[in-house]
Design a protein around this motif. Structure first.
Motif, PDB file in Angstrom:
ATOM      1  N   MET A  57       0.820  -1.209   0.000  1.00 49.54           N
ATOM      2  CA  MET A  57       0.000   0.000   0.000  1.00 49.54           C
ATOM      3  C   MET A  57       0.859   1.265   0.000  1.00 49.54           C
ATOM      4  O   MET A  57       0.515   2.245  -0.656  1.00 49.54           O
ATOM      5  CB  MET A  57      -0.949  -0.002   1.199  1.00 49.54           C
ATOM      6  CG  MET A  57      -2.111  -0.942   1.023  1.00 49.54           C
ATOM      7  SD  MET A  57      -3.369  -0.773   2.278  1.00 49.54           S
ATOM      8  CE  MET A  57      -2.604  -1.594   3.656  1.00 49.54           C
ATOM      9  N   VAL A  58       1.983   1.242   0.721  1.00 51.82           N
ATOM     10  CA  VAL A  58       2.883   2.401   0.727  1.00 51.82           C
ATOM     11  C   VAL A  58       3.474   2.615  -0.663  1.00 51.82           C
ATOM     12  O   VAL A  58       3.522   3.747  -1.162  1.00 51.82           O
ATOM     13  CB  VAL A  58       3.988   2.218   1.791  1.00 51.82           C
ATOM     14  CG1 VAL A  58       5.100   3.234   1.630  1.00 51.82           C
ATOM     15  CG2 VAL A  58       3.387   2.308   3.181  1.00 51.82           C
ATOM     16  N   VAL A  59       3.911   1.547  -1.307  1.00 52.32           N
ATOM     17  CA  VAL A  59       4.467   1.659  -2.661  1.00 52.32           C
ATOM     18  C   VAL A  59       3.413   2.190  -3.622  1.00 52.32           C
ATOM     19  O   VAL A  59       3.679   3.096  -4.417  1.00 52.32           O
ATOM     20  CB  VAL A  59       5.021   0.296  -3.132  1.00 52.32           C
ATOM     21  CG1 VAL A  59       5.329   0.316  -4.611  1.00 52.32           C
ATOM     22  CG2 VAL A  59       6.252  -0.076  -2.332  1.00 52.32           C
ATOM     23  N   ASN A  65       0.768   9.012  -6.241  1.00 52.86           N
ATOM     24  CA  ASN A  65       0.962  10.430  -5.956  1.00 52.86           C
ATOM     25  C   ASN A  65       2.257  10.991  -6.526  1.00 52.86           C
ATOM     26  O   ASN A  65       2.646  12.104  -6.174  1.00 52.86           O
ATOM     27  CB  ASN A  65       0.914  10.674  -4.460  1.00 52.86           C
ATOM     28  CG  ASN A  65      -0.481  10.480  -3.902  1.00 52.86           C
ATOM     29  OD1 ASN A  65      -1.453  10.796  -4.569  1.00 52.86           O
ATOM     30  ND2 ASN A  65      -0.561   9.948  -2.719  1.00 52.86           N
ATOM     31  N   SER A  66       2.925  10.263  -7.403  1.00 53.05           N
ATOM     32  CA  SER A  66       4.150  10.778  -7.999  1.00 53.05           C
ATOM     33  C   SER A  66       3.812  11.814  -9.050  1.00 53.05           C
ATOM     34  O   SER A  66       2.716  11.861  -9.591  1.00 53.05           O
ATOM     35  CB  SER A  66       4.965   9.638  -8.606  1.00 53.05           C
ATOM     36  OG  SER A  66       4.254   9.087  -9.684  1.00 53.05           O
TER      37      SER A  66
END
Length: 70
Positions: A57-59, A65-66
């Protein structure tokens, strides 16, 4: 739920997360007790599964959001 009231879908997700956390904790405590009695490793595997899901989920969060053009 999103068809009925799409403007509140985020709050339904937040509510679902808050409701699910106690169920997850109780399930982990149950597995920990069973592991002590039976000598199995279900608790350890469950914790690893949770950690892998958090890492994924963090990745995904950082990929979504990049600022790279798509």
């Amino acid at each position: 739920m999103s068809l009925v009231s799409p403007e509140y879908i985020r709050y339904f997700y937040y509510g679902a997360i808050v409701i699910m956390i106690p169920f997850i904790i109780s399930d982990l405590l149950k597995k920990k007790k069973e592991d002590k009695i039976d000598g199995t490793k279900h608790f350890k595997i469950s914790v690893y599964n949770i950690l892998i899901a958090i890492a994924m989920m963090v990745v995904l969060f950082f990929l979504i959001n990049s600022n790279y053009p798509s």
